[in-house]
Design a protein around this motif. Structure first.
Motif, short mmCIF file in Angstrom:
data_model
loop_
_atom_site.label_atom_id
_atom_site.label_comp_id
_atom_site.label_asym_id
_atom_site.label_seq_id
_atom_site.Cartn_x
_atom_site.Cartn_y
_atom_site.Cartn_z
N GLY A 54 0.82 -1.21 0.00
CA GLY A 54 0.00 0.00 0.00
C GLY A 54 0.85 1.25 0.00
O GLY A 54 1.91 1.29 -0.61
N LYS A 55 0.38 2.26 0.73
CA LYS A 55 1.15 3.51 0.77
C LYS A 55 0.93 4.24 2.09
O LYS A 55 -0.09 4.06 2.77
CB LYS A 55 0.78 4.41 -0.39
N LEU A 56 1.90 5.05 2.42
CA LEU A 56 1.84 5.91 3.59
C LEU A 56 1.89 7.34 3.07
O LEU A 56 2.82 7.71 2.35
CB LEU A 56 3.04 5.63 4.50
N ILE A 57 0.88 8.11 3.39
CA ILE A 57 0.83 9.52 3.00
C ILE A 57 1.12 10.31 4.27
O ILE A 57 0.45 10.12 5.29
CB ILE A 57 -0.56 9.89 2.44
N GLY A 58 2.13 11.17 4.22
CA GLY A 58 2.49 11.84 5.45
C GLY A 58 3.08 13.22 5.30
O GLY A 58 3.19 13.76 4.20
N LYS A 59 3.45 13.73 6.44
CA LYS A 59 4.11 15.04 6.52
C LYS A 59 5.33 14.84 7.42
O LYS A 59 5.23 14.23 8.49
CB LYS A 59 3.16 16.08 7.11
N TRP A 60 6.48 15.32 6.94
CA TRP A 60 7.73 15.18 7.66
C TRP A 60 8.33 16.55 7.95
O TRP A 60 8.07 17.51 7.25
CB TRP A 60 8.73 14.38 6.82
N ASP A 61 9.15 16.59 8.98
CA ASP A 61 9.92 17.79 9.30
C ASP A 61 11.37 17.36 9.49
O ASP A 61 11.71 16.73 10.50
CB ASP A 61 9.40 18.45 10.58
#
Length: 125
Positions: A54-61
């Protein structure tokens, strides 16, 4: 030659100081692919990490994950605290619950199957 050559990672996109910086696509030897933002070689901002399941949709810093959503290939979205699939009380997979695939007969009516000793008795008669 930069560090990407040694890590067997294929990167296409913006660079600064010979590192991923800006927007790009990073393909890993494992078959996973990340599309999104980079800062000094690390995931940064919005991005999507696709893997075989599948996939991981994210926000990184600066490489640290802040937010994420996991969506499996069958469109099931993981929701922490609301996970109702493959639990001790219900061993069915998501596709079985949504009737996309038939439930295995052994899960529907386990009492319909004879145990080994009952089968041996019939074979000897």
């Amino acid at each position: 030659m930069d560090y990407l050559d040694f890590s067997k990672v294929i990167y296409t996109g913006d660079k600064q100081n010979n590192e991923p910086h800006g927007t790009g696509i990073m393909r890993f030897e494992s078959g996973c692919t990340y599309r999104g933002g980079f800062k000094c070689g690390q995931f940064d901002g919005d991005g999507e990490l696709e893997f075989p399941e599948g996939k991981l949709i994210g926000k990184w810093d600066n490489g640290r994950q802040l937010e994420y959503r996991i969506i499996f290939r069958d469109e099931l979205e993981f929701q922490e605290g609301k996970w109702d699939y493959i639990t001790p009380s219900d061993r069915r997979y998501y596709n079985e619950i949504t009737n996309r695939v038939p439930v295995a007969a052994s899960r529907e009516k386990p009492n319909d199957f004879k145990n080994e000793s009952e089968m041996r008795v019939k074979e000897t008669k």
